[in-house]
Design an enzyme around this catalytic site. Structure first.
Site, PDB file in Angstrom:
ATOM      1  N   VAL A 169    -106.263  11.218   6.106  1.00 47.55           N
ATOM      2  CA  VAL A 169    -106.501  12.336   7.021  1.00 47.55           C
ATOM      3  C   VAL A 169    -108.001  12.502   7.269  1.00 47.55           C
ATOM      4  O   VAL A 169    -108.445  12.729   8.397  1.00 47.55           O
ATOM      5  CB  VAL A 169    -105.887  13.630   6.475  1.00 47.55           C
ATOM      6  CG1 VAL A 169    -106.116  14.784   7.443  1.00 47.55           C
ATOM      7  CG2 VAL A 169    -104.397  13.445   6.216  1.00 47.55           C
ATOM      8  N   ASP A 170    -108.799  12.390   6.232  1.00 44.58           N
ATOM      9  CA  ASP A 170    -110.249  12.447   6.388  1.00 44.58           C
ATOM     10  C   ASP A 170    -110.734  11.377   7.364  1.00 44.58           C
ATOM     11  O   ASP A 170    -111.550  11.646   8.251  1.00 44.58           O
ATOM     12  CB  ASP A 170    -110.936  12.233   5.036  1.00 44.58           C
ATOM     13  CG  ASP A 170    -111.219  13.531   4.302  1.00 44.58           C
ATOM     14  OD1 ASP A 170    -111.684  14.485   4.950  1.00 44.58           O
ATOM     15  OD2 ASP A 170    -110.978  13.601   3.089  1.00 44.58           O
TER      16      ASP A 170
END
Length: 402
Positions: A169-170
């Protein structure tokens, strides 16, 4: 040299991973990225995976901080706030990923930045967005994987939810963050108009699952979205998935179920027709798994190549770094770090006119360019000494310190 963003200045108040990686993407393209950190260093200098350090630098620092200049400011000091305001006035882009409202309290939020520089592109990354019921919650990759359903669809029906093995997600959020900034820069070039860009980990996690949610939200909904058996996704039919062989694992991609059954000599009474590849996928994948397990990976590959079936052996990391296409693409590169030790980095993922961006600056020592940047703003030696004495900036690491 890739200099698509030459002349663009980016002021980066970023920590952790999403913000620094997004700013690094812009730095790779030639932007002058000034990474602002507190005098004791940002989070990424203090933590990194596997308890590893290369010549004192953390793995998290090495991941997202190349091609940036390092400036230390103690934003609790009024002198440091004044320096930040001067930098905003001379920057095209300001990026930050503090919790919403933190920079507003310091007089450095969006409304303040617009007053200083009406054309500023103010890009903010957060866990859940700039407002809403979760605005004050801690936003972190694993937590967002849980909230967004990503951990659920990555898990299996047998073992339950499971996080993706990297900070997916980062990294996806960083790509979206950089893309949003680049879009705003295009408009600014055409019209001179600034922009506020907001990206959140939660939105990035949902965007990462776009195909899955589109299937889920339209038409009949399934009772369970975890992966069924070897099938790699709740909305896929057989044979799509990963299957254990006698000596490893093999991925079987999109293709004809009947062709896979033929290649593996699946008994006729266990074969499932292509038109029922989704409805009877449990039955079909079980038959495929049983027949793949009888063979080595090399034997399966030979059969699948002969039948034109899309497939790939599942590599571990040792295989990846020696993979001929990875080597050809130069996806990893060894450079000399700021401390003198060799470091291996993952290359910029895009080529421009056939070229990869170079590493102009390895991840820098804390505050390495503080004096340089302050002199660009017009501070003289006497003022620099005064700022250091007051603690507005960290210790100088340039020739002044020597």
């Amino acid at each position: 040299m890739v200099d698509l963003l030459k002349g663009v200045r980016v002021l980066s108040f970023n920590h952790f991973l999403m913000g620094p990686v997004a700013a690094q993407f812009l730095a790779d393209l030639g932007a002058d990225v000034i990474a602002v950190e507190p005098p004791d260093g940002a989070f990424q200098r203090k933590w990194g995976g596997a308890d590893k350090r290369v010549d004192g630098q953390s793995m998290l620092l090495l991941t997202g901080n190349r091609n940036k200049r390092s400036l230390t400011l103690d934003l609790k000091k009024p002198e440091a706030i004044e320096i930040a305001r001067k930098l905003i006035a001379t920057s095209d882009v300001m990026t930050e990923n503090f919790r919403p409202g933190v920079l507003d309290k310091l007089g450095l939020g969006y409304e303040d930045a617009k007053k200083i520089n009406p054309q500023i592109i103010y890009a903010a990354a957060s866990g859940y967005g700039p407002d809403g019921p979760y605005v004050h919650r801690p936003g972190q990759d694993l937590l967002v994987q849980a909230i967004s359903g990503l951990a659920t669809i990555t898990g299996s029906r047998e073992q339950g939810p499971r996080a993706v093995g990297v900070s997916a997600v980062d990294h996806h959020g960083a790509a979206l963050f950089a893309a949003g900034i680049l879009a705003a820069l295009v408009r600014k070039t055409r019209t001179g108009q600034g922009c506020r860009v907001d990206v959140s980990l939660l939105s990035a996690a949902l965007d990462l699952q776009m195909e899955s949610f589109t299937c889920y939200l339209n038409g009949e909904r399934p009772d369970d979205v975890r992966q069924p058996g070897p099938i790699s996704g709740w909305y896929y039919g057989a044979p799509y998935g990963i299957y254990p062989t006698r000596d490893g694992h093999l991925a079987i991609s999109l293709g004809s179920l009947s062709t896979v059954s033929e290649a593996l000599d699946v008994p006729a009474d266990q074969r499932v027709p292509d038109k029922e590849a989704y409805r009877r996928r449990d039955e079909a994948s079980a038959a495929i798994a049983a027949n793949v397990a009888k063979r080595t990976t090399a034997e399966c590959i030979a059969l699948f190549e002969a039948h034109g079936i899309w497939h790939a052996a599942v590599n571990d990391y040792a295989d990846v770094v020696t993979d001929p296409q990875v080597v050809h693409n130069k996806n990893f590169q060894v450079v000399r770090g700021a401390t003198g030790a060799p470091i291996t980095l993952v290359s910029h993922p895009v080529r421009y006119d056939g070229k990869l961006p170079e590493v102009r600056l390895p991840p820098q020592k804390l505050g390495a360019q503080t004096e340089e940047i302050l002199k660009e703003l017009g501070y003289d030696d006497h003022q620099l000494e005064d700022l250091s004495r007051k603690g507005a900036v960290g210790a100088f690491t340039s020739s002044r310190a020597a």
